[in-house]
Write a protein that holds these residues in place. Structure first.
Motif, PDB file in Angstrom:
ATOM      1  N   ARG A 175       0.820  -1.208   0.000  1.00  0.00           N
ATOM      2  CA  ARG A 175       0.000   0.000   0.000  1.00  0.00           C
ATOM      3  C   ARG A 175       0.856   1.261   0.000  1.00  0.00           C
ATOM      4  O   ARG A 175       0.581   2.226  -0.728  1.00  0.00           O
ATOM      5  CB  ARG A 175      -0.926   0.000   1.229  1.00  0.00           C
ATOM      6  N   ILE A 176       1.921   1.248   0.788  1.00  0.00           N
ATOM      7  CA  ILE A 176       2.806   2.410   0.851  1.00  0.00           C
ATOM      8  C   ILE A 176       3.554   2.585  -0.462  1.00  0.00           C
ATOM      9  O   ILE A 176       3.702   3.699  -0.968  1.00  0.00           O
ATOM     10  CB  ILE A 176       3.779   2.258   2.037  1.00  0.00           C
ATOM     11  N   LEU A 177       4.016   1.483  -1.045  1.00  0.00           N
ATOM     12  CA  LEU A 177       4.736   1.567  -2.313  1.00  0.00           C
ATOM     13  C   LEU A 177       3.846   2.072  -3.444  1.00  0.00           C
ATOM     14  O   LEU A 177       4.337   2.650  -4.419  1.00  0.00           O
ATOM     15  CB  LEU A 177       5.312   0.204  -2.682  1.00  0.00           C
ATOM     16  N   GLN A 178       2.540   1.865  -3.323  1.00  0.00           N
ATOM     17  CA  GLN A 178       1.618   2.297  -4.367  1.00  0.00           C
ATOM     18  C   GLN A 178       1.247   3.770  -4.253  1.00  0.00           C
ATOM     19  O   GLN A 178       0.563   4.296  -5.126  1.00  0.00           O
ATOM     20  CB  GLN A 178       0.349   1.447  -4.321  1.00  0.00           C
ATOM     21  N   LYS A 179       1.696   4.436  -3.202  1.00  0.00           N
ATOM     22  CA  LYS A 179       1.397   5.854  -3.064  1.00  0.00           C
ATOM     23  C   LYS A 179       2.082   6.643  -4.172  1.00  0.00           C
ATOM     24  O   LYS A 179       3.188   6.290  -4.602  1.00  0.00           O
ATOM     25  CB  LYS A 179       1.851   6.366  -1.693  1.00  0.00           C
ATOM     26  N   PRO A 180       1.446   7.718  -4.656  1.00  0.00           N
ATOM     27  CA  PRO A 180       2.018   8.495  -5.765  1.00  0.00           C
ATOM     28  C   PRO A 180       3.429   8.982  -5.463  1.00  0.00           C
ATOM     29  O   PRO A 180       3.693   9.557  -4.409  1.00  0.00           O
ATOM     30  CB  PRO A 180       1.043   9.684  -5.891  1.00  0.00           C
ATOM     31  N   VAL A 195       6.225   7.302  -4.797  1.00  0.00           N
ATOM     32  CA  VAL A 195       7.148   6.467  -4.025  1.00  0.00           C
ATOM     33  C   VAL A 195       7.951   5.550  -4.943  1.00  0.00           C
ATOM     34  O   VAL A 195       9.190   5.511  -4.882  1.00  0.00           O
ATOM     35  CB  VAL A 195       6.372   5.638  -2.974  1.00  0.00           C
ATOM     36  N   LEU A 196       7.285   4.790  -5.803  1.00  0.00           N
ATOM     37  CA  LEU A 196       8.009   3.922  -6.733  1.00  0.00           C
ATOM     38  C   LEU A 196       8.854   4.729  -7.707  1.00  0.00           C
ATOM     39  O   LEU A 196       9.921   4.285  -8.144  1.00  0.00           O
ATOM     40  CB  LEU A 196       7.022   3.040  -7.502  1.00  0.00           C
ATOM     41  N   ASN A 197       8.392   5.920  -8.048  1.00  0.00           N
ATOM     42  CA  ASN A 197       9.148   6.823  -8.919  1.00  0.00           C
ATOM     43  C   ASN A 197      10.525   7.099  -8.315  1.00  0.00           C
ATOM     44  O   ASN A 197      11.568   6.937  -8.967  1.00  0.00           O
ATOM     45  CB  ASN A 197       8.353   8.119  -9.096  1.00  0.00           C
ATOM     46  N   VAL A 198      10.545   7.503  -7.047  1.00  0.00           N
ATOM     47  CA  VAL A 198      11.809   7.813  -6.372  1.00  0.00           C
ATOM     48  C   VAL A 198      12.636   6.552  -6.160  1.00  0.00           C
ATOM     49  O   VAL A 198      13.867   6.559  -6.296  1.00  0.00           O
ATOM     50  CB  VAL A 198      11.539   8.520  -5.028  1.00  0.00           C
ATOM     51  N   MET A 199      11.979   5.433  -5.810  1.00  0.00           N
ATOM     52  CA  MET A 199      12.693   4.167  -5.633  1.00  0.00           C
ATOM     53  C   MET A 199      13.455   3.784  -6.899  1.00  0.00           C
ATOM     54  O   MET A 199      14.624   3.366  -6.846  1.00  0.00           O
ATOM     55  CB  MET A 199      11.698   3.058  -5.281  1.00  0.00           C
ATOM     56  N   ALA A 200      12.788   3.920  -8.061  1.00  0.00           N
ATOM     57  CA  ALA A 200      13.431   3.557  -9.327  1.00  0.00           C
ATOM     58  C   ALA A 200      14.619   4.454  -9.612  1.00  0.00           C
ATOM     59  O   ALA A 200      15.679   3.999 -10.055  1.00  0.00           O
ATOM     60  CB  ALA A 200      12.412   3.642 -10.466  1.00  0.00           C
ATOM     61  N   LYS A 201      14.484   5.751  -9.348  1.00  0.00           N
ATOM     62  CA  LYS A 201      15.581   6.683  -9.609  1.00  0.00           C
ATOM     63  C   LYS A 201      16.757   6.440  -8.670  1.00  0.00           C
ATOM     64  O   LYS A 201      17.917   6.544  -9.068  1.00  0.00           O
ATOM     65  CB  LYS A 201      15.082   8.124  -9.458  1.00  0.00           C
ATOM     66  N   LYS A 202      16.450   6.111  -7.425  1.00  0.00           N
ATOM     67  CA  LYS A 202      17.521   5.845  -6.469  1.00  0.00           C
ATOM     68  C   LYS A 202      18.296   4.587  -6.829  1.00  0.00           C
ATOM     69  O   LYS A 202      19.523   4.569  -6.804  1.00  0.00           O
ATOM     70  CB  LYS A 202      16.931   5.699  -5.063  1.00  0.00           C
ATOM     71  N   VAL A 208       5.356  10.143   2.132  1.00  0.00           N
ATOM     72  CA  VAL A 208       4.426   9.309   2.896  1.00  0.00           C
ATOM     73  C   VAL A 208       4.075  10.002   4.198  1.00  0.00           C
ATOM     74  O   VAL A 208       4.670  11.018   4.573  1.00  0.00           O
ATOM     75  CB  VAL A 208       5.046   7.919   3.188  1.00  0.00           C
ATOM     76  N   GLU A 209       3.082   9.441   4.893  1.00  0.00           N
ATOM     77  CA  GLU A 209       2.698   9.996   6.179  1.00  0.00           C
ATOM     78  C   GLU A 209       3.805   9.776   7.207  1.00  0.00           C
ATOM     79  O   GLU A 209       4.664   8.907   7.058  1.00  0.00           O
ATOM     80  CB  GLU A 209       1.400   9.331   6.670  1.00  0.00           C
ATOM     81  N   GLU A 210       3.758  10.566   8.259  1.00  0.00           N
ATOM     82  CA  GLU A 210       4.798  10.494   9.290  1.00  0.00           C
ATOM     83  C   GLU A 210       4.893   9.100   9.897  1.00  0.00           C
ATOM     84  O   GLU A 210       5.975   8.601  10.177  1.00  0.00           O
ATOM     85  CB  GLU A 210       4.512  11.525  10.379  1.00  0.00           C
ATOM     86  N   SER A 211       3.756   8.437  10.089  1.00  0.00           N
ATOM     87  CA  SER A 211       3.746   7.110  10.700  1.00  0.00           C
ATOM     88  C   SER A 211       4.276   6.033   9.770  1.00  0.00           C
ATOM     89  O   SER A 211       4.508   4.899  10.198  1.00  0.00           O
ATOM     90  CB  SER A 211       2.326   6.750  11.142  1.00  0.00           C
ATOM     91  N   GLU A 212       4.444   6.351   8.472  1.00  0.00           N
ATOM     92  CA  GLU A 212       4.866   5.361   7.496  1.00  0.00           C
ATOM     93  C   GLU A 212       6.324   5.521   7.079  1.00  0.00           C
ATOM     94  O   GLU A 212       6.819   4.750   6.264  1.00  0.00           O
ATOM     95  CB  GLU A 212       3.983   5.466   6.240  1.00  0.00           C
ATOM     96  N   GLN A 213       7.011   6.522   7.636  1.00  0.00           N
ATOM     97  CA  GLN A 213       8.375   6.801   7.198  1.00  0.00           C
ATOM     98  C   GLN A 213       9.330   5.664   7.508  1.00  0.00           C
ATOM     99  O   GLN A 213      10.212   5.332   6.710  1.00  0.00           O
ATOM    100  CB  GLN A 213       8.861   8.103   7.848  1.00  0.00           C
ATOM    101  N   GLY A 214       9.170   5.036   8.676  1.00  0.00           N
ATOM    102  CA  GLY A 214      10.049   3.925   9.030  1.00  0.00           C
ATOM    103  C   GLY A 214       9.898   2.751   8.082  1.00  0.00           C
ATOM    104  O   GLY A 214      10.885   2.109   7.704  1.00  0.00           O
ATOM    105  N   ILE A 215       8.665   2.470   7.656  1.00  0.00           N
ATOM    106  CA  ILE A 215       8.428   1.334   6.773  1.00  0.00           C
ATOM    107  C   ILE A 215       9.002   1.597   5.392  1.00  0.00           C
ATOM    108  O   ILE A 215       9.611   0.707   4.778  1.00  0.00           O
ATOM    109  CB  ILE A 215       6.925   1.023   6.691  1.00  0.00           C
ATOM    110  N   VAL A 216       8.837   2.808   4.859  1.00  0.00           N
ATOM    111  CA  VAL A 216       9.335   3.073   3.511  1.00  0.00           C
ATOM    112  C   VAL A 216      10.866   3.055   3.487  1.00  0.00           C
ATOM    113  O   VAL A 216      11.477   2.572   2.532  1.00  0.00           O
ATOM    114  CB  VAL A 216       8.772   4.409   2.965  1.00  0.00           C
ATOM    115  N   LEU A 217      11.504   3.536   4.558  1.00  0.00           N
ATOM    116  CA  LEU A 217      12.966   3.453   4.636  1.00  0.00           C
ATOM    117  C   LEU A 217      13.415   2.005   4.793  1.00  0.00           C
ATOM    118  O   LEU A 217      14.421   1.587   4.209  1.00  0.00           O
ATOM    119  CB  LEU A 217      13.482   4.298   5.809  1.00  0.00           C
TER     120      LEU A 217
END
Length: 296
Positions: A154-159, A161-168, A226-235
């Motif tokens: 769900r977090i990866l599908q947020k607008p 997020v995958l864009n930045v992941m691919a570039k990184k 992402v939301e503040e509560s989701e920052q740990g998961i996305v990292l």
């Protein structure tokens, strides 16, 4: 690879202060368990606490909570990266000194003892907030986490997020495969002119600067999307992707090296970096997607 997202879930569920103490405790326990290992199975047992030993992810999440999205957060991530670099310089010195004084295993005890220091700093120098132990997810932030894998998706599908992941990872994945730090200019130099050892002096400045900027800016953007509560998961998810590559890269990179030579790896790096640059031009991140702190 498993611990990154799992540690992110701990941050989301119990708060960053709890997660940081867990990180310090896990680091201490892993050192002590390794010190007292006496056979193969006890050595494997000593690696269990490492699942929660994610210092960089934990402190990036803390910095995300203490800074504003944009220049302030990116600058803070860059300074944290500098402290990691300084640590790589001085840790071998302390390890050698500890070995001379207490024997080959002494650095394990020293590292375990040093884990007490950040816990004290956290409790005495970092202001305590109401949401540090129980980060609630309200309706505006999306549904509460249930199945953890579903939550990651769900977090990866947020607008964005995958864009930045691919570039990184366009430039990072090849770097992980050859166990070095290389960027566009750096890969090209390796491919075309690396035939004398002294040329590393020319190549590495491009390499180090390029990947440091990419990693710092990408992680800052990911936490701002992402939301503040989701920052740990996305990292944690970003960390696990790198760990996944490191797991399988010896097989894949070794095959390329054996069949096509060293330049095949550097050409792969050039392609990955150019792909990331192309994505930056074709699909830039919408600035309106960047989240602001709840207190604003």
């Amino acid at each position: 690879m498993v611990g990154g997202p799992l540690f992110g879930y701990v941050i989301q569920k119990f708060g960053i202060r709890y997660a940081l103490h867990l990180c310090y405790l896990s680091t201490m326990l892993s050192g002590l368990a390794l010190f007292f290992s006496f056979d193969y199975y006890s050595l494997l047992f000593s690696r269990i606490p490492v699942v929660f030993m994610h210092g960089q992810q934990a402190h990036q999440t803390l910095l995300s909570a203490l800074t504003q999205p944009g220049k302030e957060k990116t600058s803070a991530f860059g300074r944290m990266g500098l402290t990691f670099g300084i640590g790589f310089i001085f840790v071998p010195i302390f390890s050698i000194a500890a070995t001379k004084i207490g024997g080959d295993l002494a650095p394990l005890l020293v590292s375990a003892a040093l884990c007490v220091l950040p816990s004290v700093v956290l409790e005495t120098c970092i202001e305590r907030k109401s949401n540090e132990h129980d980060i609630s997810v309200d309706e505006s932030n999306g549904p509460a986490p249930q199945i953890y894998f579903t939550n990651v998706v769900r977090i990866l599908q947020k607008p964005g997020v995958l864009n930045v992941m691919a570039k990184k990872n366009g430039g990072v994945i090849p770097f992980l495969m050859i166990i070095a730090v290389l960027n566009v200019v750096g890969y090209t130099l390796f491919t075309l002119v690396f035939f004398n050892f002294w040329m590393l002096l020319v190549i590495m400045p491009f390499v180090s600067l390029g990947m440091s900027v990419v990693a710092t800016c990408s992680d800052s953007l990911l936490t701002a999307l992402v939301e503040e509560s989701e920052q740990g998961i996305v990292l944690g998810t970003a960390t696990s992707l790198n760990s996944l590559v490191r797991t399988f890269s010896p097989l894949f990179a070794g095959s390329l090296l054996q069949n096509y030579g060293f330049q095949s790896l550097t050409l792969l790096g050039v392609f990955g970096s150019l792909l990331a640059i192309g994505l930056m031009i074709v699909s830039p991140v919408d600035e309106n997607l960047i989240k602001k702190h709840k207190t604003e």
